[in-house]
Design a protein around this motif. Structure first.
Motif, PDB file in Angstrom:
ATOM      1  N   PRO A 159     -87.540 -81.535  48.109  1.00  0.00           N
ATOM      2  CA  PRO A 159     -87.487 -80.550  49.193  1.00  0.00           C
ATOM      3  C   PRO A 159     -87.348 -81.228  50.548  1.00  0.00           C
ATOM      4  O   PRO A 159     -87.713 -82.392  50.728  1.00  0.00           O
ATOM      5  CB  PRO A 159     -88.827 -79.823  49.069  1.00  0.00           C
ATOM      6  CG  PRO A 159     -89.724 -80.792  48.381  1.00  0.00           C
ATOM      7  CD  PRO A 159     -88.852 -81.566  47.450  1.00  0.00           C
ATOM      8  N   THR A 160     -86.821 -80.487  51.502  1.00  0.00           N
ATOM      9  CA  THR A 160     -86.753 -80.953  52.884  1.00  0.00           C
ATOM     10  C   THR A 160     -88.047 -80.566  53.582  1.00  0.00           C
ATOM     11  O   THR A 160     -88.438 -79.391  53.576  1.00  0.00           O
ATOM     12  CB  THR A 160     -85.555 -80.322  53.611  1.00  0.00           C
ATOM     13  OG1 THR A 160     -84.349 -80.724  52.954  1.00  0.00           O
ATOM     14  CG2 THR A 160     -85.506 -80.766  55.065  1.00  0.00           C
ATOM     15  N   LEU A 161     -88.708 -81.551  54.160  1.00  0.00           N
ATOM     16  CA  LEU A 161     -89.984 -81.334  54.837  1.00  0.00           C
ATOM     17  C   LEU A 161     -89.793 -81.505  56.337  1.00  0.00           C
ATOM     18  O   LEU A 161     -89.244 -82.515  56.787  1.00  0.00           O
ATOM     19  CB  LEU A 161     -91.029 -82.334  54.339  1.00  0.00           C
ATOM     20  CG  LEU A 161     -91.282 -82.373  52.828  1.00  0.00           C
ATOM     21  CD1 LEU A 161     -92.281 -83.475  52.491  1.00  0.00           C
ATOM     22  CD2 LEU A 161     -91.770 -81.028  52.316  1.00  0.00           C
ATOM     23  N   THR A 162     -90.249 -80.524  57.092  1.00  0.00           N
ATOM     24  CA  THR A 162     -90.196 -80.596  58.555  1.00  0.00           C
ATOM     25  C   THR A 162     -91.594 -80.371  59.094  1.00  0.00           C
ATOM     26  O   THR A 162     -92.226 -79.344  58.797  1.00  0.00           O
ATOM     27  CB  THR A 162     -89.238 -79.540  59.134  1.00  0.00           C
ATOM     28  OG1 THR A 162     -87.930 -79.749  58.591  1.00  0.00           O
ATOM     29  CG2 THR A 162     -89.175 -79.643  60.654  1.00  0.00           C
ATOM     30  N   LEU A 163     -92.082 -81.332  59.860  1.00  0.00           N
ATOM     31  CA  LEU A 163     -93.432 -81.256  60.413  1.00  0.00           C
ATOM     32  C   LEU A 163     -93.357 -80.999  61.910  1.00  0.00           C
ATOM     33  O   LEU A 163     -92.769 -81.784  62.656  1.00  0.00           O
ATOM     34  CB  LEU A 163     -94.190 -82.557  60.161  1.00  0.00           C
ATOM     35  CG  LEU A 163     -95.617 -82.609  60.719  1.00  0.00           C
ATOM     36  CD1 LEU A 163     -96.523 -81.636  59.969  1.00  0.00           C
ATOM     37  CD2 LEU A 163     -96.174 -84.027  60.659  1.00  0.00           C
ATOM     38  N   TYR A 164     -93.957 -79.896  62.337  1.00  0.00           N
ATOM     39  CA  TYR A 164     -94.151 -79.632  63.767  1.00  0.00           C
ATOM     40  C   TYR A 164     -95.476 -80.275  64.150  1.00  0.00           C
ATOM     41  O   TYR A 164     -96.530 -79.938  63.602  1.00  0.00           O
ATOM     42  CB  TYR A 164     -94.149 -78.130  64.038  1.00  0.00           C
ATOM     43  CG  TYR A 164     -92.786 -77.510  63.848  1.00  0.00           C
ATOM     44  CD1 TYR A 164     -91.936 -77.306  64.931  1.00  0.00           C
ATOM     45  CD2 TYR A 164     -92.331 -77.157  62.581  1.00  0.00           C
ATOM     46  CE1 TYR A 164     -90.670 -76.755  64.756  1.00  0.00           C
ATOM     47  CE2 TYR A 164     -91.072 -76.611  62.394  1.00  0.00           C
ATOM     48  CZ  TYR A 164     -90.248 -76.413  63.488  1.00  0.00           C
ATOM     49  OH  TYR A 164     -88.999 -75.877  63.305  1.00  0.00           O
TER      50      TYR A 164
ATOM     51  N   GLU B 149     -88.497 -76.662  52.530  1.00  0.00           N
ATOM     52  CA  GLU B 149     -87.269 -75.956  52.174  1.00  0.00           C
ATOM     53  C   GLU B 149     -86.671 -76.588  50.925  1.00  0.00           C
ATOM     54  O   GLU B 149     -86.451 -77.801  50.882  1.00  0.00           O
ATOM     55  CB  GLU B 149     -86.277 -76.004  53.329  1.00  0.00           C
ATOM     56  CG  GLU B 149     -86.803 -75.295  54.578  1.00  0.00           C
ATOM     57  CD  GLU B 149     -85.918 -75.489  55.788  1.00  0.00           C
ATOM     58  OE1 GLU B 149     -85.192 -74.549  56.145  1.00  0.00           O
ATOM     59  OE2 GLU B 149     -85.962 -76.601  56.361  1.00  0.00           O
ATOM     60  N   GLU B 150     -86.432 -75.746  49.928  1.00  0.00           N
ATOM     61  CA  GLU B 150     -85.890 -76.234  48.658  1.00  0.00           C
ATOM     62  C   GLU B 150     -85.004 -75.152  48.070  1.00  0.00           C
ATOM     63  O   GLU B 150     -85.480 -74.044  47.782  1.00  0.00           O
ATOM     64  CB  GLU B 150     -87.019 -76.589  47.694  1.00  0.00           C
ATOM     65  CG  GLU B 150     -86.550 -77.281  46.437  1.00  0.00           C
ATOM     66  CD  GLU B 150     -87.700 -77.842  45.625  1.00  0.00           C
ATOM     67  OE1 GLU B 150     -87.444 -78.688  44.755  1.00  0.00           O
ATOM     68  OE2 GLU B 150     -88.852 -77.435  45.860  1.00  0.00           O
ATOM     69  N   GLY B 151     -83.720 -75.489  47.900  1.00  0.00           N
ATOM     70  CA  GLY B 151     -82.782 -74.469  47.467  1.00  0.00           C
ATOM     71  C   GLY B 151     -82.729 -73.371  48.509  1.00  0.00           C
ATOM     72  O   GLY B 151     -82.566 -73.616  49.697  1.00  0.00           O
ATOM     73  N   GLY B 152     -82.934 -72.149  48.085  1.00  0.00           N
ATOM     74  CA  GLY B 152     -82.973 -71.044  49.038  1.00  0.00           C
ATOM     75  C   GLY B 152     -84.374 -70.649  49.440  1.00  0.00           C
ATOM     76  O   GLY B 152     -84.563 -69.672  50.177  1.00  0.00           O
TER      77      GLY B 152
END
Length: 233
Positions: free
Chosen positions: A3-8, A59-62
């Motif tokens: 998965p795509t990981l985004t950390l705020y 975020e992973e796939g949809g």
């Protein structure tokens, strides 16, 4: 694909510091979005319902998952990416870890901030004593097993939960004359062990940055969510 990981995150925030450490200990790639807590983006509450950092987007796939609160994020990372393990394998061991994390969240860290925020001498003395008592509790109840880390089983999310405030301890020494207590040698050994970890070194900031960042706490002019909550507590 992972998965795509985004950390705020915010560099000054110890709670976001916890999650940066966990992601790094897990060896996970992530995108970091730096948030200026004094000038938050206009749409930040759409990202963070509490207006705080950290927030993790997965975020992973949809599919898109949004998580907030540092230790909830960190436990998610432990469950979703179980190696290397940062909690004990047994149910009992995990329960003990959560007890110590609860102590850190609800006893230790509020005392840290309340000492910084206190303006009159009597209140400062009160919170110095409370924080000293908490350090002694860590010394005698948590670190009484003879190991290097807070759990006898080794390095864990408990160490990650506590460490960021010790990286910021110079703010207490500078603004409130409260160095790390000398009667806590196990705690000092633990801190030295933590400071030697490569992941900790990767995210370490200059102590002067913390003195600058926390000056508003010491002057009781901080406008962060944490400061506002503790003033009303």
């Amino acid at each position: 694909m992972p998965p795509t990981l985004t950390l705020y995150s915010s560099n000054r925030c110890p709670y976001a510091h916890r999650t940066r450490l966990t992601l790094t200990e897990k060896g996970l790639a992530f995108n970091r979005v730096e948030i200026d807590l004094d000038h938050k983006p206009a749409n930040f509450n759409e990202i963070s319902p509490y207006g705080k950092v950290p927030v993790l987007l997965v975020e992973e796939g949809g599919d898109r998952l949004r998580l907030w609160e540092s230790m909830i994020i960190n436990e998610y990372l432990e469950e979703a990416f179980p190696e290397p393990a940062l909690l004990p394998r047994s149910a009992g061991g995990r329960a003990v870890a959560r007890i110590w994390i609860d102590f850190i969240n609800n006893q230790f860290t509020p005392a840290f901030y309340k000492l910084l925020l206190a303006q009159d001498a009597a209140r400062q003395d009160q919170w110095r004593q409370t924080l000293h008592d908490h350090c002694r509790f860590l010394e005698t109840e948590v670190l009484n097993h003879g190991g290097d880390y807070l759990l006898a089983t080794g390095f864990s999310l408990v160490d990650i939960a506590l460490y960021p405030w010790f990286e910021r301890w110079e703010t207490l020494s500078h603004y409130r004359g409260f160095p790390l207590p000398a009667d806590c040698p196990r705690l000092q050994t633990w801190l030295a062990k933590m400071n030697g970890r490569g992941t900790v070194q990767a995210w370490r900031n200059d102590p002067q940055q913390y003195l600058d960042d926390y000056r508003a706490y010491a002057n009781n002019t901080a406008t962060t969510t944490t400061a506002q909550a503790l003033r009303s507590d």
